[in-house]
Design a protein around this motif. Structure first.
Motif, PDB file in Angstrom:
ATOM      1  N   ASN A  38      -5.690  75.987 -22.720  1.00 47.76           N
ATOM      2  CA  ASN A  38      -4.427  75.810 -23.507  1.00 47.76           C
ATOM      3  C   ASN A  38      -4.798  75.455 -24.907  1.00 47.76           C
ATOM      4  N   TRP A  39      -5.930  74.889 -25.141  1.00 46.07           N
ATOM      5  CA  TRP A  39      -6.485  74.717 -26.643  1.00 46.07           C
ATOM      6  C   TRP A  39      -7.086  75.913 -27.289  1.00 46.07           C
ATOM      7  N   GLU A  40      -7.308  76.826 -26.571  1.00 44.76           N
ATOM      8  CA  GLU A  40      -7.398  78.265 -27.302  1.00 44.76           C
ATOM      9  C   GLU A  40      -6.313  79.032 -27.749  1.00 44.76           C
ATOM     10  N   GLU A  56      -1.754  65.184 -18.310  1.00 48.38           N
ATOM     11  CA  GLU A  56      -1.952  66.584 -19.109  1.00 48.38           C
ATOM     12  C   GLU A  56      -3.492  66.728 -19.528  1.00 48.38           C
ATOM     13  N   TYR A  57      -4.042  65.812 -20.015  1.00 49.84           N
ATOM     14  CA  TYR A  57      -5.574  65.695 -20.232  1.00 49.84           C
ATOM     15  C   TYR A  57      -6.398  65.884 -19.053  1.00 49.84           C
ATOM     16  N   ASP A  58      -6.020  65.532 -17.904  1.00 50.56           N
ATOM     17  CA  ASP A  58      -6.604  65.842 -16.584  1.00 50.56           C
ATOM     18  C   ASP A  58      -6.785  67.474 -16.539  1.00 50.56           C
ATOM     19  N   GLN A  66       4.120  61.219 -29.219  1.00 48.52           N
ATOM     20  CA  GLN A  66       4.041  62.312 -30.113  1.00 48.52           C
ATOM     21  C   GLN A  66       2.880  63.172 -29.598  1.00 48.52           C
ATOM     22  N   ARG A  67       1.992  62.733 -28.470  1.00 47.87           N
ATOM     23  CA  ARG A  67       0.734  63.299 -28.099  1.00 47.87           C
ATOM     24  C   ARG A  67       0.850  63.821 -26.677  1.00 47.87           C
ATOM     25  N   PRO A  68       0.167  64.729 -26.223  1.00 50.91           N
ATOM     26  CA  PRO A  68       0.227  64.920 -24.616  1.00 50.91           C
ATOM     27  C   PRO A  68      -0.042  63.721 -23.693  1.00 50.91           C
ATOM     28  N   GLN A  85     -14.722  70.434 -37.655  1.00 54.73           N
ATOM     29  CA  GLN A  85     -14.081  71.582 -38.350  1.00 54.73           C
ATOM     30  C   GLN A  85     -13.634  72.266 -37.282  1.00 54.73           C
ATOM     31  N   TRP A  86     -12.172  72.620 -37.230  1.00 59.53           N
ATOM     32  CA  TRP A  86     -11.456  73.332 -36.497  1.00 59.53           C
ATOM     33  C   TRP A  86     -11.326  74.979 -37.028  1.00 59.53           C
ATOM     34  N   ASN A  87     -11.459  75.873 -35.997  1.00 60.66           N
ATOM     35  CA  ASN A  87     -11.592  77.417 -36.206  1.00 60.66           C
ATOM     36  C   ASN A  87     -10.544  77.851 -37.012  1.00 60.66           C
ATOM     37  N   PRO A 109     -16.678  79.619 -31.958  1.00 59.21           N
ATOM     38  CA  PRO A 109     -15.846  78.442 -31.266  1.00 59.21           C
ATOM     39  C   PRO A 109     -14.742  77.901 -31.973  1.00 59.21           C
ATOM     40  N   HIS A 110     -14.325  76.920 -30.930  1.00 60.22           N
ATOM     41  CA  HIS A 110     -12.806  76.548 -31.668  1.00 60.22           C
ATOM     42  C   HIS A 110     -13.105  75.000 -32.447  1.00 60.22           C
ATOM     43  N   ILE A 111     -14.209  74.613 -32.024  1.00 59.00           N
ATOM     44  CA  ILE A 111     -14.647  73.212 -32.900  1.00 59.00           C
ATOM     45  C   ILE A 111     -16.342  73.440 -33.119  1.00 59.00           C
ATOM     46  N   LEU A 163      -7.673  61.550 -36.759  1.00 58.59           N
ATOM     47  CA  LEU A 163      -7.395  62.363 -35.474  1.00 58.59           C
ATOM     48  C   LEU A 163      -8.421  63.638 -35.208  1.00 58.59           C
ATOM     49  N   TYR A 164      -8.538  64.384 -36.104  1.00 64.87           N
ATOM     50  CA  TYR A 164      -9.477  65.597 -36.200  1.00 64.87           C
ATOM     51  C   TYR A 164     -10.565  65.479 -36.898  1.00 64.87           C
ATOM     52  N   PRO A 165     -11.800  64.753 -36.857  1.00 64.80           N
ATOM     53  CA  PRO A 165     -13.022  64.559 -37.687  1.00 64.80           C
ATOM     54  C   PRO A 165     -13.789  65.688 -37.783  1.00 64.80           C
ATOM     55  N   THR A 204     -14.284  59.000 -33.503  1.00 61.32           N
ATOM     56  CA  THR A 204     -12.825  58.971 -33.488  1.00 61.32           C
ATOM     57  C   THR A 204     -11.940  59.852 -32.816  1.00 61.32           C
ATOM     58  N   TYR A 205     -12.937  60.942 -31.995  1.00 61.60           N
ATOM     59  CA  TYR A 205     -12.153  62.214 -31.411  1.00 61.60           C
ATOM     60  C   TYR A 205     -12.830  62.149 -29.903  1.00 61.60           C
ATOM     61  N   PHE A 206     -11.986  62.554 -28.991  1.00 61.91           N
ATOM     62  CA  PHE A 206     -12.324  62.664 -27.707  1.00 61.91           C
ATOM     63  C   PHE A 206     -11.693  64.063 -27.103  1.00 61.91           C
ATOM     64  N   THR A 254     -12.751  79.084 -27.792  1.00 56.19           N
ATOM     65  CA  THR A 254     -12.258  79.534 -29.218  1.00 56.19           C
ATOM     66  C   THR A 254     -10.770  79.197 -29.610  1.00 56.19           C
ATOM     67  N   GLN A 255     -10.304  79.797 -30.515  1.00 58.23           N
ATOM     68  CA  GLN A 255      -8.933  79.480 -31.140  1.00 58.23           C
ATOM     69  C   GLN A 255      -8.618  80.942 -31.606  1.00 58.23           C
ATOM     70  N   PRO A 256      -7.061  81.136 -31.909  1.00 59.15           N
ATOM     71  CA  PRO A 256      -6.433  82.337 -32.477  1.00 59.15           C
ATOM     72  C   PRO A 256      -7.404  82.778 -33.621  1.00 59.15           C
ATOM     73  N   LYS A 276       7.376  65.709 -29.722  1.00 60.74           N
ATOM     74  CA  LYS A 276       5.888  65.699 -28.895  1.00 60.74           C
ATOM     75  C   LYS A 276       5.246  66.922 -29.476  1.00 60.74           C
ATOM     76  N   TYR A 277       4.386  66.775 -30.181  1.00 62.54           N
ATOM     77  CA  TYR A 277       3.074  67.750 -30.369  1.00 62.54           C
ATOM     78  C   TYR A 277       3.669  69.352 -30.038  1.00 62.54           C
ATOM     79  N   TRP A 278       3.204  70.230 -29.471  1.00 62.26           N
ATOM     80  CA  TRP A 278       3.789  71.586 -29.385  1.00 62.26           C
ATOM     81  C   TRP A 278       4.961  71.709 -28.318  1.00 62.26           C
TER      82      TRP A 278
HETATM   83  C1  DGY Z   1      -6.661  68.358 -29.710  1.00 62.34           C
HETATM   84  O1  DGY Z   1      -7.491  67.463 -29.582  1.00 62.34           O
HETATM   85  O2  DGY Z   1      -5.475  68.030 -29.522  1.00 62.34           O
HETATM   86  C2  DGY Z   1      -7.117  69.403 -30.453  1.00 62.34           C
HETATM   87  O3  DGY Z   1      -6.027  70.052 -31.231  1.00 62.34           O
HETATM   88  C3  DGY Z   1      -7.602  70.420 -29.685  1.00 62.34           C
HETATM   89  O4  DGY Z   1      -7.886  71.418 -30.408  1.00 62.34           O
END
Ligand code: DGY
Length: 436
Positions: A166-168, A209-211, A203-205, A35-37, A73-75, A31-33, A83-85, A109-111, A359-361
């Motif tokens: 929103n990803w920031e 929402e991705y648009d 469980q995901r957006p 480095q995230w900030n 940066p955030h990633i 899912l997250y391959p 495996t990630y988009f 970026t991220q918090p 669902k996620y957040w």
């Molecule tokens: C995602 O792809 O959902 C990530 O959490 C974005 O940072």
């Protein structure tokens, strides 16, 4: 699982997710391959409990991708992965003239957790001298990052910085953003989601929402990630209480660390000036009397976004509220989020019709927000409710596993751990919660 076994499992997860070669930890496999900030910051806190070398490498790997203007940066795409988009070819950080030349990254970026993470890991490790030397080598980079925020993300020079995506925020698909999406009409992009190949789509957006998410990046890219242009044009421009609370907490930690290091009066007085302005404005602009906690401010449309979320309580962690406001916030927390039938603390107001427990957040519990809430409540002497947050966090992991997020409803009988499994920050912060 007893305490020792939980700790053992948490360390196994962190070690398995650590990339020895590049020196960073993935949030979870598939899912997250990359480095995230902010993940890295929380992960470093976990490592500090048993392998301070990995904690340092984690932070160094993130800082190695810092841009020439101080931006972090955030990633960081240290490696290739399909495996990630959206990956590095979508984000195209090199459009910005001062982007990292050595690493491919995102242009958001991220918090900003690094400042307080440095202080946390210093407090955890036994060899203080060694860690203080490490901090001396890196602290100016974090200071430079804060300077970048105040110079480029605060167009009104009021001490509060904006996020443009929103990803920031870290709280990626929170219902907070729904009103902003209503002001936008992005194209229907053609893209291949990867997240829903790893995790149940429920469980995901959504694709729609991705648009919105992609459209905001396209706008920033069209202006080479220039902050001034983004401030002028982005339909998403938000002063986020969680993001700003992290910056304020990190300022506070930098002051303490520079005082320990010595010979840093200029930086300390700059940090103190930022703090004074930021905390005053934060309380004026982000506190909502009616709701009894802090809310987001929509800077594009000049209004508060009147919804409660776990971000509403993050300012407790940063010593922002007065004692009187903290008292009200705890009442709000217990009344809205803390019924006997619920674990604390849902990421969004469970009484709202936008709440979704899976669902996620949009409702589930996150261990990093709980960790902040636990520490924040303790800051103000609310030890009973703080302990409840801690015990709930441990119970959820014990019961369901080291998931990315959890259902707040105690009545759920099936597995109520959602998103990625063997999730690094859940493991890292559990180690910290179990420390005493
Ligand atoms: C995602 O792809 O959902 C990530 O959490 C974005 O940072």
């Amino acid at each position: 699982m007893n305490k020792e076994n939980l700790q053992k499992k948490a360390k196994q997860i962190l070690d398995a997710n650590f990339n020895e070669d590049k020196g960073f930890t993935i949030p979870c496999e598939g899912l997250y391959p990359f480095q995230w900030n902010w993940d890295s910051g929380f992960i470093a806190i976990g490592f500090a409990h048993y392998d301070s070398n990995k904690a340092k490498r984690e932070i160094e790997a993130l800082l190695s991708a810092q841009w020439e203007n101080g931006f972090i940066p955030h990633i960081v795409f240290h490696n290739d992965s399909d495996t990630y988009f959206p990956g590095p070819d979508f984000h195209l950080s090199k459009l910005h003239p001062l982007a990292s030349k050595s690493h491919r990254t995102t242009g958001m970026t991220q918090p900003p957790v690094l400042g307080f993470v440095l202080k946390e890991i210093y407090d955890i490790v036994d060899d203080k001298e060694n860690m203080l030397n490490f901090i001396k080598q890196n602290i100016d980079k974090v200071f430079f990052n804060h300077q970048h925020f105040y110079n480029h993300r605060d167009p009104n020079q009021e001490g509060l910085v904006f996020i443009y995506h929103n990803w920031e925020s870290g709280t990626d698909n929170s219902p907070i953003w729904d009103d902003i999406w209503e002001t936008m009409d992005p194209p229907n992009y053609k893209f291949e989601r990867r997240d829903t190949t790893h995790v149940d789509a429920a469980q995901r957006p959504t694709n729609r929402e991705y648009d919105y998410y992609l459209h905001l990046i396209e706008i920033a890219k069209a202006h080479n990630y220039d902050d001034a242009k983004i401030a002028e044009l982005s339909p998403f421009l938000v002063q986020d209480p969680l993001f700003n609370a992290m910056l304020i907490k990190s300022n506070e930690a930098l002051i303490e660390l520079y005082e320990m290091i010595g010979d840093s009066e200029d930086k300390i007085s700059t940090l103190k000036a930022w703090q004074e302005k930021a905390i005053t404005r934060f309380n004026e602009k982000l506190y909502n009397e009616k709701l009894g906690a802090y809310v987001h401010y929509d800077l594009r449309n000049e209004k508060q976004i009147e919804h409660l979320s776990s971000s509403s309580f993050a300012p407790l962690f940063s010593n922002i509220p007065t004692k009187a406001h903290a008292d009200v916030m705890v009442k709000t927390l217990i009344k809205k989020f803390g019924g006997e039938d619920r674990y604390l603390c849902a990421s969004f107001d469970p009484e709202s019709d936008r709440f979704n427990p899976k669902k996620y957040w949009r409702g589930p519990i996150w261990i990093n927000l709980n960790w902040m809430l636990y520490n924040g409540l303790n800051n103000y002497g609310f030890t009973d409710i703080a302990n409840r947050v801690k015990e709930d966090s441990i119970t959820l992991i014990e019961k369901y596993g080291f998931y990315e997020y959890f259902d707040s409803r105690k009545s759920v009988t099936e597995n109520a751990g959602y998103g990625g499994n063997n999730f690094s920050w859940s493991a890292a912060l559990l180690l910290d919660l179990l420390k005493d």
